[in-house]
Design an enzyme around this catalytic site. Structure first.
Site, PDB file in Angstrom:
ATOM      1  N   LYS A 217       0.866  -1.179   0.000  1.00 32.51           N
ATOM      2  CA  LYS A 217       0.000   0.000   0.000  1.00 32.51           C
ATOM      3  C   LYS A 217       0.904   1.231   0.000  1.00 32.51           C
ATOM      4  O   LYS A 217       1.897   1.287   0.745  1.00 32.51           O
ATOM      5  CB  LYS A 217      -0.882  -0.041   1.248  1.00 32.51           C
ATOM      6  CG  LYS A 217      -1.965   1.028   1.305  1.00 32.51           C
ATOM      7  CD  LYS A 217      -2.824   0.817   2.552  1.00 32.51           C
ATOM      8  CE  LYS A 217      -4.001   1.763   2.611  1.00 32.51           C
ATOM      9  NZ  LYS A 217      -4.819   1.522   3.813  1.00 32.51           N
TER      10      LYS A 217
ATOM     11  N   LEU B  96      -7.453   8.270   3.497  1.00 30.41           N
ATOM     12  CA  LEU B  96      -7.354   6.858   3.907  1.00 30.41           C
ATOM     13  C   LEU B  96      -8.590   6.398   4.670  1.00 30.41           C
ATOM     14  O   LEU B  96      -8.564   5.351   5.309  1.00 30.41           O
ATOM     15  CB  LEU B  96      -6.095   6.608   4.758  1.00 30.41           C
ATOM     16  CG  LEU B  96      -4.748   6.791   4.050  1.00 30.41           C
ATOM     17  CD1 LEU B  96      -3.598   6.747   5.066  1.00 30.41           C
ATOM     18  CD2 LEU B  96      -4.543   5.726   2.979  1.00 30.41           C
TER      19      LEU B  96
ATOM     20  N   SER C 174      -9.580   1.208   2.691  1.00 33.15           N
ATOM     21  CA  SER C 174      -8.642   2.057   1.994  1.00 33.15           C
ATOM     22  C   SER C 174      -7.546   1.291   1.260  1.00 33.15           C
ATOM     23  O   SER C 174      -6.859   1.867   0.435  1.00 33.15           O
ATOM     24  CB  SER C 174      -7.990   3.037   2.981  1.00 33.15           C
ATOM     25  OG  SER C 174      -7.200   2.334   3.921  1.00 33.15           O
TER      26      SER C 174
ATOM     27  N   ILE D 256      -7.890   0.388   9.792  1.00 39.47           N
ATOM     28  CA  ILE D 256      -8.312   1.019  11.043  1.00 39.47           C
ATOM     29  C   ILE D 256      -9.825   0.956  11.199  1.00 39.47           C
ATOM     30  O   ILE D 256     -10.354   1.138  12.288  1.00 39.47           O
ATOM     31  CB  ILE D 256      -7.808   2.482  11.126  1.00 39.47           C
ATOM     32  CG1 ILE D 256      -7.875   3.014  12.562  1.00 39.47           C
ATOM     33  CG2 ILE D 256      -8.601   3.385  10.201  1.00 39.47           C
ATOM     34  CD1 ILE D 256      -7.253   4.376  12.752  1.00 39.47           C
ATOM     35  N   GLY D 257     -10.516   0.664  10.070  1.00 36.71           N
ATOM     36  CA  GLY D 257     -11.978   0.582  10.147  1.00 36.71           C
ATOM     37  C   GLY D 257     -12.537  -0.472   9.214  1.00 36.71           C
ATOM     38  O   GLY D 257     -13.746  -0.576   9.022  1.00 36.71           O
ATOM     39  N   GLY D 258     -11.630  -1.224   8.595  1.00 39.59           N
ATOM     40  CA  GLY D 258     -12.055  -2.241   7.633  1.00 39.59           C
ATOM     41  C   GLY D 258     -11.210  -2.224   6.373  1.00 39.59           C
ATOM     42  O   GLY D 258     -11.521  -2.886   5.387  1.00 39.59           O
ATOM     43  N   SER D 259     -10.116  -1.487   6.416  1.00 42.67           N
ATOM     44  CA  SER D 259      -9.368  -1.158   5.202  1.00 42.67           C
ATOM     45  C   SER D 259      -8.561  -2.294   4.587  1.00 42.67           C
ATOM     46  O   SER D 259      -8.079  -2.176   3.471  1.00 42.67           O
ATOM     47  CB  SER D 259      -8.433   0.030   5.480  1.00 42.67           C
ATOM     48  OG  SER D 259      -9.177   1.218   5.570  1.00 42.67           O
TER      49      SER D 259
END
Lengths: 572, 572
Positions: free
Chosen positions: A159, A208, A234, A255-258
């Site tokens: 990434k 992001l 992201s 951090i939230g599903g990335s």
């Protein structure tokens, strides 16, 4: 088929932040840099690797890149054989000199260029550097008879936000086009030491913080299975890369599903490890000093064995804690593949907040019946405090009043993409919390973690299986943003810090089966947004994937049971 | 000898907080509860265990409790043999039925009552419960031939703040005298499961943020070596208990030096482990959700082998992460005692901010020469960013504007002790930081950790040895607060999260050698406070101890080298 699927009609009513960020005049001054960046990217897509039949209507007509490559003569049979191998096979064959590192790298680089032409997944590509490194590895092996490490010769995509010495590292923020790290991030150093070969860095969204991948630098990444759909975010560039087999393993962050959104949307495996196992030191992000909900890095791959290979090599031989003091020295334990009969799985069919789309519900029923058939003890999971978990994590994301994002965005004055506006409006948006308020959020999180741990222990549950997202990859074309907005299915496991593996069920969305329930009454405005976007015929061919979550730090058990799931649910 | 050593003359000029806390009228209503609490404590000091010759001038004349017990007939020879054994010897002998758990518990309980009479170290004592538990363990062993765990029958003292089911748990705050936990803290559960026997919970200061132990509930704890001196804090009750051999192992907690100060002042070993290895879940503190500088729990003991026994048993067999999701499953590794010749130690003689007192400097020179003699490679340590580390950690302690402390203090209106006023005035005192400011502190911390890790790696340094405090235990009698104010020597390793073992050098302060340097010009107001309090004749007999610190998560290496130090520096 209609493409009349603009942004949700009431979307502006959700926006709560103050836009003191965009500044068209200032942004004008950045355009030459963006142009130069794009030209450099284009220049590095070697002409001899390109195909010439890229349709011009990718954004208005479904195009399946994966099928295209399968049937195209652009890649030789050998290149197809290599790029369709697992990472494990590749490192084994390279170690035995059955493949050279150079031919492996070239095969993936060739495929990467083609996948990029259809999906725009790459942000930075440097094939020549990869070939040079592969040559050195081949020479080393020829001379010494030894590999440099367990990933000797393995191409790995990164990434873009992960700092790479000597190359622009922008993280999706225009203002960071000037940032050229002097030193590699710990993860790059670690993988390099283990023998990995780098050649491509992948796309990511502005801030992001989208479950989509689009930015003002290199634009939108398309789903490799259906060009109308998002590759997620992201780490969407990684999802498209690994899903399109442009790389055998990719490194994303979450951090939230990335990691999980992109893995699920592109039909691959992806692991969100427990925090502090894979280093995030040396990357570009808005998260410095934020530890209420910490970002993690982790692998995407096309087999669970490859996830295991990555984790085991990176942790046990890479020892990232020698370089990054925030990494914990928890050795990757040997956990044998369990017998299905010894396992209890709780299935979460619905989080009680936003109802999953028909293909997800169908997929979960399929998973339930196949697991039972295999002898797994399956119990139903009644969501525990999902509303509080969602509210708390959303507040955590923005509880600095979006200060850190402003610091990243403002210097370029770049226009805000619709999903950026959504992300900046989460929780209490621009309201900056006090230390006490932040600690209250942390304490709520700690109470939630204890409740879930007690749930696992008291019910002798080994794992939770749940939707990765309300639906399959939704449509997310540039001017017709139809999602994804709701992250609750993934963020639950961020706030819990549970190791979570995305696995494909082997099913794909089918408009003729997965018909819309027109009688459903949405539970909330957000539920309505998510339900409205389900237009069955647009999702055709989208993979149906789920999450497997375990107790904190049981990453090894999650991966070991993932191997059982891989056997039950053949991916292709 | 003069006792005219009041508070520093300019001390009030340091106070920065607003006192909206004390409320004499409200406090009046709590006095009956305090009285009842004291009476209950007194009632549990079994009359048959007490001595009758306690001097009345303990607070105006040096009294050495350790020497007293050595020479007193109050304890039988068997009781002395038992209480002077290491924990390792005790568990071995109990397992072989050479001692019964009951006789061991009774011996320590007897000694605890006597030590308490001189030092006031206990806050809660419950000998009958301990005997009952020891009886059950003896029966279990007799019946099954097996121990319940590696700590079968071992008496362990607990800092009072650690939640104990069914017993008041106040943490030193008057307003918490109503708090009776329904459930044991994870650490209590864990140790109980391993076979520990509880009988005493130990004293701590108001706010838990003094390097002294004094509160409005049961008052001040005296140093067992010299009754004029402080036992340190906040785990001062533990220091006096283990130093006085009222318990073979005690559990303390440490956010700024609270295990290490007490261990050093009472001349014992004490380990501040890396964070999240020993659980802090279920205690009373002001730290909920605060993770900038996290409190840790850890053992105090009279031998390094006992520290090792505690850590190994607690972690590897206790598996606290099964109950506390914030604990990390880092197994306690087998690290053999290294050869001194393979070790490089950097010695910090002075942090550059507050100059150590003469006995500390003498002790460090002694340590240096003994280590060199043993073959250790000794290098000098030039302090790295100690000023920034101190400022940052002090800001972290109060960056909620003292909100959490107010929440704990205000409901009782209790008067603030001088060292509470000092603690509430650290950093920016009442100024509540924003989330962004807090994250900036965290980021500074992360940069410091990286710098120190690089220092260790780049210089091939294994450990840092440093003063635990500017001096030996200072005088800290009730109306004559002469310290300790400066915590910089301990807080450095809190912000770094370095595993740190306090070890006795075997030396004691000697007024005839450790004369004051009258020519020294203090570097700052705080330095002046600390230098002024050095009145050599008052410190007589105070142990001289130091800190051994390693890289984060190298607790095992620190303890293994601690065994080498134990051999070099005989404690008694």
């Amino acid at each position: 088929m209609t493409l009349d699927i603009g942004a949700p009609k009431n979307i502006e009513s959700f926006y709560k932040f103050t836009d003191d960020i965009t500044n068209p005049e200032l942004f004008e001054s950045w355009k030459p840099k963006i142009q130069a960046y794009r030209e450099a990217l284009d220049k590095h897509l070697l002409p001899e690797y390109r195909v010439s039949d890229v349709p011009t209507d990718l954004d208005s007509k479904i195009f399946n890149t994966v099928e295209y490559i399968k049937n195209s003569p652009a890649l030789s049979e050998k290149e197809k054989e290599i790029t369709e191998s697992t990472a494990k096979t590749l490192v084994d064959k390279i170690a035995k000199s059955e493949y050279s590192a150079v031919e492996v790298l070239k095969a993936f680089a060739h495929r990467a260029v083609i996948v990029h032409q259809f999906t725009n997944f790459a942000m930075d590509i440097f094939i020549e550097e990869g070939i040079k490194r592969a040559e050195e590895l081949d020479e080393y092996l020829a001379k010494t008879g030894k590999t440099v490490g367990p990933l000797h010769g393995l191409p790995i995509s990164l990434k873009e936000q992960i700092g790479y010495a000597g190359r622009i590292t922008n993280g999706g923020w225009v203002a960071w086009l000037d940032n050229i790290p002097k030193e590699d991030a710990t993860t790059v150093k670690t993988l390099r030491k283990l023998g990995a070969v780098f050649y491509v860095r992948t796309n990511q969204p502005q801030t992001l913080m989208h479950m989509d991948t689009n930015n003002n630098i290199t634009g939108r990444t398309r789903n490799p299975h259906n060009s109308l759909l998002t590759a997620g975010g992201s780490s969407g560039g990684e999802g498209a890369s690994v899903g399109g087999k442009a790389s055998p393993i990719g490194v994303g962050t979450d951090i939230g599903g990335s990691i999980r959104g992109p893995a699920a949307f592109s039909g691959t495996y992806g692991l969100r490890p427990t925090s502090r196992r894979i280093s995030c030191l040396g990357g570009v992000s808005s998260g410095k000093g934020q530890e209420s909900v910490v970002a993690v890095a982790g692998p995407l791959a096309n087999s669970v064995e490859d996830i295991d290979l990555f984790m085991r090599s990176y942790i046990n031989e890479g020892k990232p804690w020698d370089d990054d003091p925030s990494c914990i020295p928890v050795i990757w334990r040997d956990v044998p593949k369990p017998s299905p009969k010894d396992i209890t799985v709780a299935i979460m069919f619905d989080d009680g907040l936003v109802k999953p789309h028909p293909p997800i519900t169908r997929g979960l029923k399929f998973v339930e019946s196949k697991l039972k058939e295999a002898g797994v003890n399956v119990v139903k999971f009644e969501p525990i405090d999902t509303k509080e978990a969602l509210e708390t994590v959303n507040q955590m994301f923005v509880c600095d009043g979006n200060h850190a994002q402003r610091v990243m965005l403002k210097p370029s004055g770049e226009p805000l993409l619709p999903l950026t506006k959504w992300a900046l409006s989460l929780g209490d948006s621009d309201k900056e919390y006090t230390v006490t308020q932040n600690r209250e959020l942390n304490y709520k999180r700690d109470v939630l973690r204890k409740k879930y741990l007690d749930f696992f222990n008291n019910n002798k549950v080994d794992f939770i299986i749940s939707p990765t997202h309300v639906g399959c990859a939704p449509v997310c074309i540039e001017q017709g943003i139809a999602g994804p907005y709701y992250w609750g299915y993934t963020t639950l496991f961020n706030i819990l810090d549970s190791p979570t593996l995305v696995f494909p069920s082997g099913l794909k969305q089918d408009p003729s089966i997965d018909v819309k329930d027109e009688t459903y009454v949405p539970r909330s405005d957000v539920d309505k947004i998510e339900q409205d976007k389900y237009i069955p015929e647009l999702f055709e061919g989208a993979p149906i994937c789920f999450q497997l979550s375990g107790k904190r730090y049981t990453d090894e058990e999650v991966v070991a049971f993932g191997k059982v799931l891989e056997e039950i649910f053949k991916k292709d």
